[in-house]
Design an enzyme around this catalytic site. Structure first.
Site, PDB file in Angstrom:
ATOM      1  N   PRO A 164       0.752  -1.218  -0.026  1.00  0.00           N
ATOM      2  CA  PRO A 164       0.048  -0.215  -0.148  1.00  0.00           C
ATOM      3  C   PRO A 164       0.977   1.285  -0.122  1.00  0.00           C
ATOM      4  O   PRO A 164       1.877   1.456   0.705  1.00  0.00           O
ATOM      5  CB  PRO A 164      -0.948  -0.131   1.314  1.00  0.00           C
ATOM      6  CG  PRO A 164      -0.765  -1.449   1.604  1.00  0.00           C
ATOM      7  CD  PRO A 164       0.482  -2.103   1.158  1.00  0.00           C
ATOM      8  N   GLU A 165       0.448   2.131  -0.852  1.00  0.00           N
ATOM      9  CA  GLU A 165       1.177   3.362  -0.875  1.00  0.00           C
ATOM     10  C   GLU A 165       0.348   4.572  -0.238  1.00  0.00           C
ATOM     11  O   GLU A 165      -0.825   4.348   0.585  1.00  0.00           O
ATOM     12  CB  GLU A 165       1.442   3.899  -2.280  1.00  0.00           C
ATOM     13  CG  GLU A 165       2.351   2.891  -3.051  1.00  0.00           C
ATOM     14  CD  GLU A 165       2.740   3.225  -4.257  1.00  0.00           C
ATOM     15  OE1 GLU A 165       2.714   4.467  -4.814  1.00  0.00           O
ATOM     16  OE2 GLU A 165       2.997   2.401  -4.891  1.00  0.00           O
ATOM     17  N   ARG A 182      20.997  16.174  -5.607  1.00  0.00           N
ATOM     18  CA  ARG A 182      21.210  14.981  -5.327  1.00  0.00           C
ATOM     19  C   ARG A 182      21.759  14.385  -6.771  1.00  0.00           C
ATOM     20  O   ARG A 182      20.890  14.478  -7.751  1.00  0.00           O
ATOM     21  CB  ARG A 182      19.918  14.023  -5.057  1.00  0.00           C
ATOM     22  CG  ARG A 182      19.539  14.815  -3.554  1.00  0.00           C
ATOM     23  CD  ARG A 182      18.788  13.761  -2.737  1.00  0.00           C
ATOM     24  NE  ARG A 182      18.451  14.147  -1.336  1.00  0.00           N
ATOM     25  CZ  ARG A 182      17.778  13.309  -0.356  1.00  0.00           C
ATOM     26  NH1 ARG A 182      17.483  12.216  -0.801  1.00  0.00           N
ATOM     27  NH2 ARG A 182      17.560  13.783   0.785  1.00  0.00           N
TER      28      ARG A 182
END
Length: 293
Positions: free
Chosen positions: A2-3, A160
């Site tokens: 699940p997100e 990044r």
């Protein structure tokens, strides 16, 4: 797994059916369900009984139930197959029932944690001054959080040395986004999953963030994404956002935008789905020729 949308749907169900109720008894039926609680099952039950449950909260894929009369909270992680169900006390036990929480109010319903694969669990933690369980204090805010800092997100992306999908799944940068919704947002933004984050302009990262939010809000509105019976809301109902997916799981199907067959590529022990025409891969960086002395 699940997100954010699936966890948010569960959180809303807990807010409706559990908030304000006082715990009468707790039964831990499987030790793995409380393995993140250092005191074990008996301590978990003893420390929870008699406390009043507050309004359920969420950050990313984590949700928690604050205890209104203490500085602690029950942290829940659904793992691969965890379910938090509000069931009538007389209902038959589920095959994979792991924890049962009964209340003192006589409403006749109880909270059950069911987990087939036992990767999820419940645990009791102290909370930080802003009410966050200390175990997840390192988790970044999620894109639906009103206090999410869009400008800081763009700056972090630029600094990044990574690729855009890796960044979206980095829970220390932005929480709640998993493989499914990353693919969906990238398809909407026409970005390849291997696009270097340093190449994203501020308008481009703002556009991507907008698509992340849009796809998650759309998923929440229809109960999330259920590919099997392992994810359900607190009433046991499945979500049906899988019917609206534009990228994930659509290998060889026509792109809904240009008609080109969608492709799937292995990616970090997962799969990435994309349109080879709308989401062109980044050009390889050519090294400069050496100059002889």
């Amino acid at each position: 797994m699940p997100e954010l949308p699936e966890v948010e749907v569960v959180r809303r169900g807990l807010e409706q059916w559990v908030a304000g109720r006082t715990v009468g008894s707790v039964e831990v039926l499987h030790p793995r369900a409380v393995r993140r609680h250092l005191g074990g099952g008996e301590d978990f039950a003893a420390r929870l009984e008699g406390h009043r449950i507050g309004v359920a909260r969420r950050r990313g894929k984590y949700l928690w139930l604050p205890l209104e009369d203490s500085g602690a909270a029950v942290l829940g992680h659904l793992g691969m197959s965890g379910q938090l169900l509000v069931q009538p006390e007389a209902a038959a036990d589920e095959k994979h029932l792991r924890i049962r929480i009964r209340f003192e109010d006589g409403l006749g319903t109880e909270l059950r944690f069911v987990d087939q694969r036992t990767f999820g669990g419940l645990s009791l933690h102290d909370t930080t001054p802003d009410g966050l369980p200390d175990a997840i204090a390192h988790i970044a805010r999620d894109p639906l959080d009103p206090e999410f800092d869009d400008a800081a997100f763009h700056t972090a992306l630029r600094l990044r040395r990574t690729t855009v999908k890796r960044a979206l799944l980095d829970q220390s940068l932005i929480s709640g986004v998993g493989n499914i919704y990353a693919d969906e947002a990238l398809w909407r933004a026409k970005l390849h999953y291997d696009r270097p984050t340093a190449s994203l302009t501020r308008p481009r990262s703002a556009e991507l963030l907008g698509h992340v939010r849009d796809v998650m809000k759309a998923a929440v509105a229809v109960g999330g994404t259920s590919f099997d019976s392992l994810y359900v809301n607190v009433n046991g109902e499945s979500g049906y956002f899988d019917r609206s997916l534009d990228a994930y799981g659509r290998e060889d199907e026509p792109c809904r935008r240009c008609g080109t067959p969608m492709r799937r590529r292995p990616w970090m022990n997962r799969s990435s789905y994309f349109c080879p025409r709308c989401q062109r891969p980044p050009r390889p960086v050519r090294s400069l020729p050496r100059v002889s002395s």
